[in-house]
Design a protein around this motif. Structure first.
Motif, mmCIF file in Angstrom:
data_model
loop_
_atom_site.group_PDB
_atom_site.id
_atom_site.type_symbol
_atom_site.label_atom_id
_atom_site.label_comp_id
_atom_site.label_asym_id
_atom_site.label_seq_id
_atom_site.Cartn_x
_atom_site.Cartn_y
_atom_site.Cartn_z
ATOM 1 N N ILE A 248 39.350 -37.323 30.581
ATOM 2 C CA ILE A 248 39.155 -37.032 29.131
ATOM 3 C C ILE A 248 37.725 -37.645 28.971
ATOM 4 O O ILE A 248 37.159 -38.412 29.551
ATOM 5 C CB ILE A 248 40.137 -37.606 28.190
ATOM 6 C CG1 ILE A 248 40.032 -39.322 28.488
ATOM 7 C CG2 ILE A 248 41.541 -36.982 28.334
ATOM 8 C CD1 ILE A 248 39.372 -39.923 27.543
ATOM 9 N N LYS A 249 37.207 -36.845 27.653
ATOM 10 C CA LYS A 249 35.898 -37.162 27.434
ATOM 11 C C LYS A 249 35.604 -37.055 25.812
ATOM 12 O O LYS A 249 36.297 -36.099 25.507
ATOM 13 C CB LYS A 249 34.854 -36.109 28.153
ATOM 14 C CG LYS A 249 33.383 -36.287 27.544
ATOM 15 C CD LYS A 249 32.671 -35.280 28.275
ATOM 16 C CE LYS A 249 32.852 -34.087 28.738
ATOM 17 N NZ LYS A 249 32.091 -33.346 29.531
ATOM 18 N N LEU A 250 35.029 -37.907 25.142
ATOM 19 C CA LEU A 250 34.703 -37.816 23.901
ATOM 20 C C LEU A 250 33.506 -38.615 23.421
ATOM 21 O O LEU A 250 32.931 -39.152 24.084
ATOM 22 C CB LEU A 250 35.890 -38.255 23.071
ATOM 23 C CG LEU A 250 36.066 -40.229 23.275
ATOM 24 C CD1 LEU A 250 36.613 -40.818 21.868
ATOM 25 C CD2 LEU A 250 37.120 -40.089 24.298
ATOM 26 N N PRO A 251 32.979 -37.946 22.208
ATOM 27 C CA PRO A 251 31.747 -38.390 21.804
ATOM 28 C C PRO A 251 31.914 -39.762 21.081
ATOM 29 O O PRO A 251 32.897 -40.002 20.446
ATOM 30 C CB PRO A 251 31.155 -37.315 20.697
ATOM 31 C CG PRO A 251 32.343 -36.644 20.301
ATOM 32 C CD PRO A 251 33.262 -36.766 21.400
ATOM 33 N N ILE A 252 30.991 -40.589 21.141
ATOM 34 C CA ILE A 252 31.162 -41.936 20.549
ATOM 35 C C ILE A 252 29.867 -42.387 19.556
ATOM 36 O O ILE A 252 28.780 -42.012 20.172
ATOM 37 C CB ILE A 252 31.334 -43.096 21.749
ATOM 38 C CG1 ILE A 252 30.043 -43.190 22.699
ATOM 39 C CG2 ILE A 252 32.684 -43.176 22.227
ATOM 40 C CD1 ILE A 252 30.203 -44.377 23.369
ATOM 41 N N LEU B 119 43.856 -38.573 22.086
ATOM 42 C CA LEU B 119 43.634 -37.169 22.627
ATOM 43 C C LEU B 119 42.965 -36.265 21.716
ATOM 44 O O LEU B 119 42.135 -35.420 22.159
ATOM 45 C CB LEU B 119 44.549 -36.735 23.251
ATOM 46 C CG LEU B 119 45.115 -37.387 24.562
ATOM 47 C CD1 LEU B 119 46.559 -36.616 25.311
ATOM 48 C CD2 LEU B 119 44.253 -37.395 25.541
ATOM 49 N N LYS B 120 43.250 -36.372 20.260
ATOM 50 C CA LYS B 120 42.756 -35.332 19.508
ATOM 51 C C LYS B 120 41.069 -35.730 19.214
ATOM 52 O O LYS B 120 40.233 -34.601 18.643
ATOM 53 C CB LYS B 120 43.381 -35.538 17.829
ATOM 54 C CG LYS B 120 44.749 -34.974 18.177
ATOM 55 C CD LYS B 120 45.433 -35.297 16.589
ATOM 56 C CE LYS B 120 46.743 -34.874 16.665
ATOM 57 N NZ LYS B 120 47.589 -35.219 15.232
ATOM 58 N N ASP B 121 40.738 -36.881 19.621
ATOM 59 C CA ASP B 121 39.215 -37.226 19.482
ATOM 60 C C ASP B 121 38.458 -36.514 20.583
ATOM 61 O O ASP B 121 37.365 -36.615 20.744
ATOM 62 C CB ASP B 121 38.981 -38.719 19.501
ATOM 63 C CG ASP B 121 39.854 -39.556 18.429
ATOM 64 O OD1 ASP B 121 39.786 -38.857 17.173
ATOM 65 O OD2 ASP B 121 40.413 -40.325 18.628
ATOM 66 N N THR B 122 39.060 -36.008 21.616
ATOM 67 C CA THR B 122 38.406 -35.664 23.128
ATOM 68 C C THR B 122 37.973 -34.136 22.964
ATOM 69 O O THR B 122 38.274 -33.487 21.895
ATOM 70 C CB THR B 122 39.484 -35.743 24.305
ATOM 71 O OG1 THR B 122 40.463 -34.911 23.992
ATOM 72 C CG2 THR B 122 39.842 -37.224 24.327
ATOM 73 N N THR B 123 37.068 -33.769 23.669
ATOM 74 C CA THR B 123 36.644 -32.679 23.928
ATOM 75 C C THR B 123 36.726 -32.187 25.450
ATOM 76 O O THR B 123 37.077 -32.868 26.352
ATOM 77 C CB THR B 123 35.015 -32.351 23.530
ATOM 78 O OG1 THR B 123 34.647 -31.127 23.901
ATOM 79 C CG2 THR B 123 34.132 -33.224 24.560
ATOM 80 N N ARG B 124 37.029 -30.630 25.509
ATOM 81 C CA ARG B 124 37.139 -30.135 26.928
ATOM 82 C C ARG B 124 36.057 -29.425 27.355
ATOM 83 O O ARG B 124 35.783 -28.514 28.408
ATOM 84 C CB ARG B 124 38.380 -29.185 26.862
ATOM 85 C CG ARG B 124 39.760 -29.870 26.656
ATOM 86 C CD ARG B 124 40.769 -29.126 26.658
ATOM 87 N NE ARG B 124 41.247 -28.597 28.143
ATOM 88 C CZ ARG B 124 41.071 -27.296 28.343
ATOM 89 N NH1 ARG B 124 40.973 -26.483 27.528
ATOM 90 N NH2 ARG B 124 41.250 -26.713 29.733
ATOM 91 N N ASN B 125 34.847 -29.604 26.517
ATOM 92 C CA ASN B 125 33.646 -28.782 27.052
ATOM 93 C C ASN B 125 32.723 -29.881 27.786
ATOM 94 O O ASN B 125 32.577 -30.879 27.590
ATOM 95 C CB ASN B 125 32.811 -28.488 25.523
ATOM 96 C CG ASN B 125 33.278 -27.593 24.716
ATOM 97 O OD1 ASN B 125 33.877 -26.303 25.387
ATOM 98 N ND2 ASN B 125 33.264 -27.413 23.503
ATOM 99 N N SER B 126 32.007 -29.042 28.573
ATOM 100 C CA SER B 126 31.220 -29.698 29.532
ATOM 101 C C SER B 126 29.937 -29.947 28.913
ATOM 102 O O SER B 126 29.360 -29.376 27.903
ATOM 103 C CB SER B 126 31.043 -28.959 30.919
ATOM 104 O OG SER B 126 30.246 -27.756 30.530
ATOM 105 N N TYR B 127 29.121 -31.121 29.698
ATOM 106 C CA TYR B 127 27.751 -31.234 28.808
ATOM 107 C C TYR B 127 26.822 -30.150 29.021
ATOM 108 O O TYR B 127 26.068 -29.874 28.032
ATOM 109 C CB TYR B 127 27.173 -32.615 29.649
ATOM 110 C CG TYR B 127 28.033 -33.695 29.582
ATOM 111 C CD1 TYR B 127 28.373 -34.266 28.247
ATOM 112 C CD2 TYR B 127 28.048 -34.783 30.428
ATOM 113 C CE1 TYR B 127 29.248 -35.429 28.049
ATOM 114 C CE2 TYR B 127 28.777 -35.939 30.469
ATOM 115 C CZ TYR B 127 29.125 -36.150 29.046
ATOM 116 O OH TYR B 127 29.657 -37.652 29.061
ATOM 117 N N LEU B 128 27.102 -29.376 30.105
ATOM 118 C CA LEU B 128 26.355 -28.092 30.006
ATOM 119 C C LEU B 128 26.827 -27.201 28.921
ATOM 120 O O LEU B 128 25.564 -26.694 28.275
ATOM 121 C CB LEU B 128 26.607 -27.463 31.633
ATOM 122 C CG LEU B 128 25.701 -26.111 31.618
ATOM 123 C CD1 LEU B 128 24.352 -26.296 31.837
ATOM 124 C CD2 LEU B 128 26.141 -25.427 33.080
#
Length: 186
Positions: free
Chosen positions: A6-10, A168-177
């Protein structure tokens, strides 16, 4: 191998680092990663939700650079960044890029550059990424060998995420690219 992630902006990486330490995560490697992504002329790799990249990894503490080729399969669910990942080392990023281009692949711009501080706890890895032109992100991941263990690993990640004050609502499924290109991932 399957990477459950999982990934999210902070907004405040120092707070996240303090929380990781409080929960027992141990600071490990500090690296600079430079990614070059590839696709064919028809754009099929990206259209299929897959990725092909060459990554230069410089260990900032040991001042040593390694290069890896990575293939990432399609995302395995609608929640996370989990997918099959195949990776192997190569000696030279520039020659590898020339080989891919000679085979008809094209470089997808921009290159993704980030500084990554890794932390480990049991079988989980936490990463705090400072991505050039994007900002700070936080990742939690586990590597598993069998698809049947994906839901359990994602459950462990979700529990840790909650202990850190996120969901999980805070996460993103978009890649950095994709973020750098201002497009949504498939």
């Amino acid at each position: 191998m399957i990477e459950v992630e999982i990934k999210l902006p902070i907004d405040n990486k120092e707070n996240v680092e303090a929380d990781l330490k409080r929960l027992g995560f141990i600071k490990s490697s500090l690296v600079c990663e430079e990614d070059i992504y590839f696709d064919n002329d028809a754009g099929q790799i990206r259209k299929n939700g897959e990725a092909l990249r060459v990554r230069k990894v410089t260990d900032l503490l040991a001042n040593q650079t390694d290069v890896v080729i990575t293939y990432k399969g399609k995302k395995m669910d609608q929640i996370s960044m989990s997918r099959k990942e195949l990776e192997t080392g190569v000696a030279d990023a520039e020659i590898c890029t020339q080989i891919f281009e000679s085979l008809g692949f094209r470089v997808i711009l921009p290159k993704v550059k980030k500084t990554r501080q890794e932390y480990t706890f049991d079988q989980m890895t936490a990463c705090i990424d400072q991505v050039q032109d994007l900002g700070d992100f936080f990742e939690l991941e586990m590597v598993i060998t069998e698809d049947k263990n994906k839901d359990d690993a994602l459950g462990q990640i979700e529990k840790m995420l909650q202990r850190l004050g996120y969901s999980l609502k805070d996460t993103t499924r978009n890649s950095y690219l994709s973020m750098l290109q201002h497009v949504e991932d498939e």
